[in-house]
Design an enzyme around this catalytic site. Structure first.
Site, PDB file in Angstrom:
ATOM      1  N   LYS A   1      32.769  35.637  35.809  1.00 24.07           N
ATOM      2  CA  LYS A   1      32.184  37.061  36.752  1.00 24.07           C
ATOM      3  C   LYS A   1      31.919  37.946  36.568  1.00 24.07           C
ATOM      4  O   LYS A   1      30.357  38.896  36.559  1.00 24.07           O
ATOM      5  CB  LYS A   1      33.138  37.651  37.263  1.00 24.07           C
ATOM      6  CG  LYS A   1      33.441  36.641  39.015  1.00 24.07           C
ATOM      7  CD  LYS A   1      34.591  37.096  39.860  1.00 24.07           C
ATOM      8  CE  LYS A   1      35.849  37.203  40.638  1.00 24.07           C
ATOM      9  NZ  LYS A   1      36.688  37.000  39.971  1.00 24.07           N
TER      10      LYS A   1
ATOM     11  N   LYS B   1      40.654  40.872  26.747  1.00 29.31           N
ATOM     12  CA  LYS B   1      40.180  41.598  27.488  1.00 29.31           C
ATOM     13  C   LYS B   1      40.503  43.158  27.084  1.00 29.31           C
ATOM     14  O   LYS B   1      40.037  44.016  27.091  1.00 29.31           O
ATOM     15  CB  LYS B   1      40.906  41.704  29.340  1.00 29.31           C
ATOM     16  CG  LYS B   1      40.510  40.255  30.165  1.00 29.31           C
ATOM     17  CD  LYS B   1      40.762  40.654  31.606  1.00 29.31           C
ATOM     18  CE  LYS B   1      39.373  39.692  31.603  1.00 29.31           C
ATOM     19  NZ  LYS B   1      39.729  39.532  33.686  1.00 29.31           N
TER      20      LYS B   1
ATOM     21  N   LYS C   1      34.414  30.665  28.618  1.00 29.74           N
ATOM     22  CA  LYS C   1      34.760  30.101  30.173  1.00 29.74           C
ATOM     23  C   LYS C   1      33.982  30.798  31.054  1.00 29.74           C
ATOM     24  O   LYS C   1      33.590  32.107  30.753  1.00 29.74           O
ATOM     25  CB  LYS C   1      35.688  30.679  30.131  1.00 29.74           C
ATOM     26  CG  LYS C   1      36.590  30.842  31.593  1.00 29.74           C
ATOM     27  CD  LYS C   1      37.761  31.583  32.603  1.00 29.74           C
ATOM     28  CE  LYS C   1      37.607  32.726  32.650  1.00 29.74           C
ATOM     29  NZ  LYS C   1      38.721  32.947  33.739  1.00 29.74           N
TER      30      LYS C   1
HETATM   31  N1  AQP Z   1      35.995  28.674  34.724  1.00 27.60           N
HETATM   32  C1  AQP Z   1      36.454  28.311  35.567  1.00 27.60           C
HETATM   33  N2  AQP Z   1      36.748  28.010  35.237  1.00 27.60           N
HETATM   34  C2  AQP Z   1      37.698  27.405  36.317  1.00 27.60           C
HETATM   35  N3  AQP Z   1      38.280  27.561  36.624  1.00 27.60           N
HETATM   36  C3  AQP Z   1      37.653  29.272  36.565  1.00 27.60           C
HETATM   37  N4  AQP Z   1      38.829  29.830  37.173  1.00 27.60           N
HETATM   38  C4  AQP Z   1      38.393  31.954  36.956  1.00 27.60           C
HETATM   39  N5  AQP Z   1      37.001  30.808  36.040  1.00 27.60           N
HETATM   40  C5  AQP Z   1      37.297  29.637  35.353  1.00 27.60           C
HETATM   41  C6  AQP Z   1      39.896  30.665  39.056  1.00 27.60           C
HETATM   42  O1  AQP Z   1      38.993  31.532  39.864  1.00 27.60           O
HETATM   43  C7  AQP Z   1      40.819  32.034  40.026  1.00 27.60           C
HETATM   44  C8  AQP Z   1      40.555  33.228  39.919  1.00 27.60           C
HETATM   45  O2  AQP Z   1      40.300  33.847  38.948  1.00 27.60           O
HETATM   46  P1  AQP Z   1      40.028  34.913  39.319  1.00 27.60           P
HETATM   47  O3  AQP Z   1      39.028  36.278  39.720  1.00 27.60           O
HETATM   48  O4  AQP Z   1      40.910  35.691  39.702  1.00 27.60           O
HETATM   49  O5  AQP Z   1      40.399  35.780  37.829  1.00 27.60           O
HETATM   50  P2  AQP Z   1      39.327  35.246  36.233  1.00 27.60           P
HETATM   51  O6  AQP Z   1      40.181  33.801  35.930  1.00 27.60           O
HETATM   52  O7  AQP Z   1      40.018  36.336  34.868  1.00 27.60           O
HETATM   53  O8  AQP Z   1      38.012  35.063  37.421  1.00 27.60           O
HETATM   54  P3  AQP Z   1      36.586  35.355  36.376  1.00 27.60           P
HETATM   55  O9  AQP Z   1      35.621  34.761  36.706  1.00 27.60           O
HETATM   56  O10 AQP Z   1      36.485  34.775  34.590  1.00 27.60           O
HETATM   57  O11 AQP Z   1      37.435  36.916  36.904  1.00 27.60           O
HETATM   58  P4  AQP Z   1      37.277  38.098  35.502  1.00 27.60           P
HETATM   59  O12 AQP Z   1      35.606  37.854  35.003  1.00 27.60           O
HETATM   60  O13 AQP Z   1      36.901  38.856  36.416  1.00 27.60           O
HETATM   61  O14 AQP Z   1      37.797  38.301  34.792  1.00 27.60           O
HETATM   62  C9  AQP Z   1      41.837  31.891  39.360  1.00 27.60           C
HETATM   63  O15 AQP Z   1      42.623  30.579  39.708  1.00 27.60           O
HETATM   64  C10 AQP Z   1      40.767  31.329  38.014  1.00 27.60           C
HETATM   65  O16 AQP Z   1      41.562  29.863  37.149  1.00 27.60           O
END
Ligand code: AQP
Length: 344
Positions: free
Chosen positions: A210, A124, A207
């Site tokens: 969002k 990030k 991955k």
């Molecule tokens: N692609 C994924 N596959 C499986 N699990 C996932 N999680 C996120 N993406 C996947 C799980 O969702 C929970 C919450 O995640 P988060 O929103 O707190 O942060 P993150 O992991 O950084 O998710 P994003 O979607 O990638 O958000 P942004 O883009 O804002 O950084 C966690 O349990 C995560 O493992």
């Protein structure tokens, strides 16, 4: 000792997990987190789930109206996915000051070197780490506080968060060792199911996220049936037919991703899915996957939309959840201060 706080290793089996309100929920969040949360809620655990709005401001400036909307939409997503506020504590992080208060203590326990090794920090912050916020660097210490301020013992997460839970264990171990106590539990990451790492529909090495700039890379929980079908139809694949055994997916990241999604949505193992679909071309498999995704996700998105029309009720649920959360967190924080020598 503060009443009600355990200092022995016999901790209550307690689950904590959180999701950031940083945009629309994705299928990755659903399969890697929400669906699992609803399952553990029915098992032998106390369950605490949090909309981590203080984490949401670490990477970029969030538009205030968008953050408030995403917080309510995520709350609706939790409830529509089966989290029952009568069975689980559900609230947003900024309403419980104890998270940030314990995070400060953990900023003083965690080492710079530990934080610098975090892959999420490296991803990030990117090449411009001098310009990243201090909050993004300290993110894992706040996450450790989220978990340990409840003495949580189990943390269901997707694969990407495993390293942060391991750091939480390191922080708990160092605190216990430094102060000669057995106060914080050594929490276990719980990473289970066929879709612990849902990948981007456009690139099987990334991955599903969002915040990916391409909306075609992900299925949002708010997408309608046509959008879901179109995203799956356009998902990147290879020209070969599906194999009959999991071994045949080893070097086929995109194919493996779609099969994993199918398995997780249908509550089957990858082997069982391949027994049925082995030999099929993607032209046949993709419509099967679309139908399944729409059947599973549409009721959730419909319920989310309905709940979003009752924002007062959502806010009431969050306020009540925050009160319940504070009742657990306050004595644990208070005892932490006593252990450190901070006069109460
Ligand atoms: N692609 C994924 N596959 C499986 N699990 C996932 N999680 C996120 N993406 C996947 C799980 O969702 C929970 C919450 O995640 P988060 O929103 O707190 O942060 P993150 O992991 O950084 O998710 P994003 O979607 O990638 O958000 P942004 O883009 O804002 O950084 C966690 O349990 C995560 O493992």
């Amino acid at each position: 000792m503060t009443e009600g706080v355990q200092t022995s290793p016999a901790f209550t089996k307690r689950v904590f997990s959180g999701i950031q309100p940083t945009g629309h929920l994705t299928l990755g969040n659903y399969l890697g987190a929400l669906k699992r949360f609803a399952e553990v809620q029915e098992q032998d655990y106390e369950t605490i789930f949090c909309i981590v709005d203080q984490h949401a401001i670490t990477a970029t400036l969030q538009d205030p109206a968008a953050l408030a909307r995403a917080t309510r939409e995520l709350t609706a997503g939790f409830i529509a996915s089966g989290i029952d506020p009568e069975k689980s504590v559900l609230f947003n992080q900024s309403q419980v000051a104890e998270h940030a208060q314990l995070a400060w203590i953990f900023n003083c326990v965690a080492r710079m070197g530990w934080m610098q090794r975090m892959t999420q920090w490296k991803d990030k912050a990117g090449k411009n780490s001098q310009n990243a916020s201090l909050g993004l660097f300290a993110y894992p210490a706040l996450m450790a506080a989220d978990i340990l301020v409840y003495h949580a013992t189990h943390v269901p997460v997707g694969e990407d968060q495993k390293q942060h839970v391991e750091l939480t264990r390191d922080i708990a171990t160092k605190f216990n060792h430094d102060y000669g106590v057995d106060f914080f539990p050594i929490a276990e990451p719980v990473i289970e199911g066929a879709a612990t790492r849902v990948m981007s529909l456009r690139d099987g090495s990334k991955k599903m996220s969002k915040s990916d700039p391409s909306d075609m890379s992900r299925i949002n929980m708010t997408d309608d049936a046509d959008t879901i079908a179109s995203k799956i139809r356009k998902a990147r694949t290879d020209p070969d037919a599906l194999p009959s055994e999991a071994k045949g997916l080893e070097d086929r990241a995109e194919a493996r991703n779609l099969v994993n999604i199918y398995a997780a949505l249908s509550d089957q193992s990858v082997e069982d899915v391949l027994r049925d679909v082995g030999g099929k071309q993607f032209s046949e498999f993709k419509p099967m996957l679309s139908d399944l995704a729409v059947a599973k996700l549409s009721p959730i998105s419909t319920e989310m939309a309905r709940l979003m029309e009752h924002q007062d009720e959502i806010d009431t649920i969050l306020r009540k959840g925050a009160e319940q959360a504070r009742a657990i967190a306050a004595p644990i924080l208070s005892r932490t201060y006593e252990i450190i020598g901070m006069v109460r």
